[in-house]
Design a protein around this motif. Structure first.
Motif, mmCIF file in Angstrom:
data_model
loop_
_atom_site.group_PDB
_atom_site.id
_atom_site.type_symbol
_atom_site.label_atom_id
_atom_site.label_comp_id
_atom_site.label_asym_id
_atom_site.label_seq_id
_atom_site.Cartn_x
_atom_site.Cartn_y
_atom_site.Cartn_z
ATOM 1 N N GLN A 190 -3.552 -5.764 -3.603
ATOM 2 C CA GLN A 190 -4.334 -4.350 -3.071
ATOM 3 C C GLN A 190 -3.234 -3.245 -3.978
ATOM 4 O O GLN A 190 -3.565 -2.371 -4.469
ATOM 5 C CB GLN A 190 -4.259 -4.047 -1.886
ATOM 6 C CG GLN A 190 -5.347 -4.854 -1.186
ATOM 7 C CD GLN A 190 -5.138 -4.657 0.591
ATOM 8 O OE1 GLN A 190 -4.458 -3.913 0.931
ATOM 9 N NE2 GLN A 190 -5.864 -5.723 1.274
ATOM 10 N N ALA A 191 -2.102 -3.556 -4.140
ATOM 11 C CA ALA A 191 -1.162 -2.600 -4.695
ATOM 12 C C ALA A 191 -1.342 -2.724 -6.133
ATOM 13 O O ALA A 191 -1.440 -1.384 -6.641
ATOM 14 C CB ALA A 191 0.394 -2.914 -4.451
ATOM 15 N N PRO A 230 0.830 -1.266 -0.107
ATOM 16 C CA PRO A 230 -0.142 -0.084 -0.069
ATOM 17 C C PRO A 230 0.963 1.518 0.064
ATOM 18 O O PRO A 230 0.311 2.491 -0.309
ATOM 19 C CB PRO A 230 -0.840 -0.136 1.160
ATOM 20 C CG PRO A 230 -0.883 -1.688 1.627
ATOM 21 C CD PRO A 230 0.324 -2.183 1.284
#
Length: 266
Positions: free
Chosen positions: A209-210, A170
């Motif tokens: 997520q990244a 993140p």
């Protein structure tokens, strides 16, 4: 293959058309993100996939790029002399086992290079050297140390494109912003900057997520075959050409060539 100290060769692309030279820096403010792996494999893509005469210049004292091609520096403290004494880098350049790829390896003197550059006051010394070498090499790939100092400033002034490998987390965007600020602070008109997610493992939540947060960024997958490059001292494209990692590096190189062409026409 022509010797590294030979006369200038005509710059031709994969189809024989004339092509301007370009310097591509692989840079990160953080170590352990795959920077040297990127540099070694992109140099192979340049020479083998695009047919460009390519120089891989190792500016990291760890000397990883040379090692990945099975090469060691010819002597100690010679790399530093290239910057301070106007020694031609051609005498230090070594051939690799692959047609079209030469390497200028690092030695331990690189550790003192930042202080030396500050002392001699030549703010564009690296840019001058890459411009001279550009008469013989269509692509110069710089494997840069993870630092923010005079050397990184000189890298920015010399580069036509900066590739930034980033860990998939993140905080990737935050880390990229840090690099952009560092680069912007060292030149009034900085080169294009391309972020790339490194060692992406889509089985891991943070990595997914990244990737979802930055869907337009290229990505190189985590793969054991990439780690085997150091064991076999071969680029992944030669070691496992059909692997997802080799294909990802090929796509990344294609994106790099497109960016360079866009900049040339701009």
């Amino acid at each position: 293959m022509a010797g590294a100290s030979g006369g200038p060769s005509k710059k031709t692309g994969p189809l024989g058309a004339s092509a301007p030279g370009a310097t591509i820096a692989i840079y990160s403010v953080k170590g352990g993100v795959g920077k040297t792996t990127f540099a070694a494999n992109l140099a192979w893509c340049s020479a083998v996939l695009s047919g460009r005469r390519t120089l891989l210049w190792d500016l990291d004292a760890a000397g990883g790029s040379g090692f990945l091609y099975g090469l060691e520096p010819k002597g100690s403290r010679l790399a530093e002399d290239v910057f301070s004494r106007d020694r031609s880098p051609r005498a230090l350049i070594q051939k690799t086992a692959w047609e079209g790829i030469d390497i200028l390896p690092a030695d331990e003197s690189i550790r003192a290079l930042d202080a030396q550059l500050v002392r001699i006051g030549k703010r564009k010394r690296l840019a001058k050297l890459t411009a001279e070498l550009g008469a013989e090499y269509e692509r110069i790939v710089l494997d840069c140390p993870p630092v923010m100092n005079e050397l990184s400033a000189q890298v920015v002034r010399a580069a036509d494109l900066v590739i930034v490998p980033l860990p998939p987390s993140p905080l990737s965007a935050r880390a990229f912003d840090l690099v952009v600020r560092e680069i912007s602070g060292n030149t009034t008109r900085h080169p294009p900057i391309l972020p790339v997610l490194s060692m992406l493992d889509m089985r891991r939540n943070l990595h997914r997520q990244a990737h979802e947060a930055n869907p337009s960024w290229p990505a190189i997958p985590y793969a054991s075959v990439v780690e085997q490059c150091a064991v076999h001292q071969q680029p992944v494209g030669a070691l496992a050409p059909s692997s997802p990692a080799a294909q990802a590096f090929a796509r990344l190189w294609s994106a790099i060539e497109k960016k360079l062409e866009t900049r040339r026409r701009g």
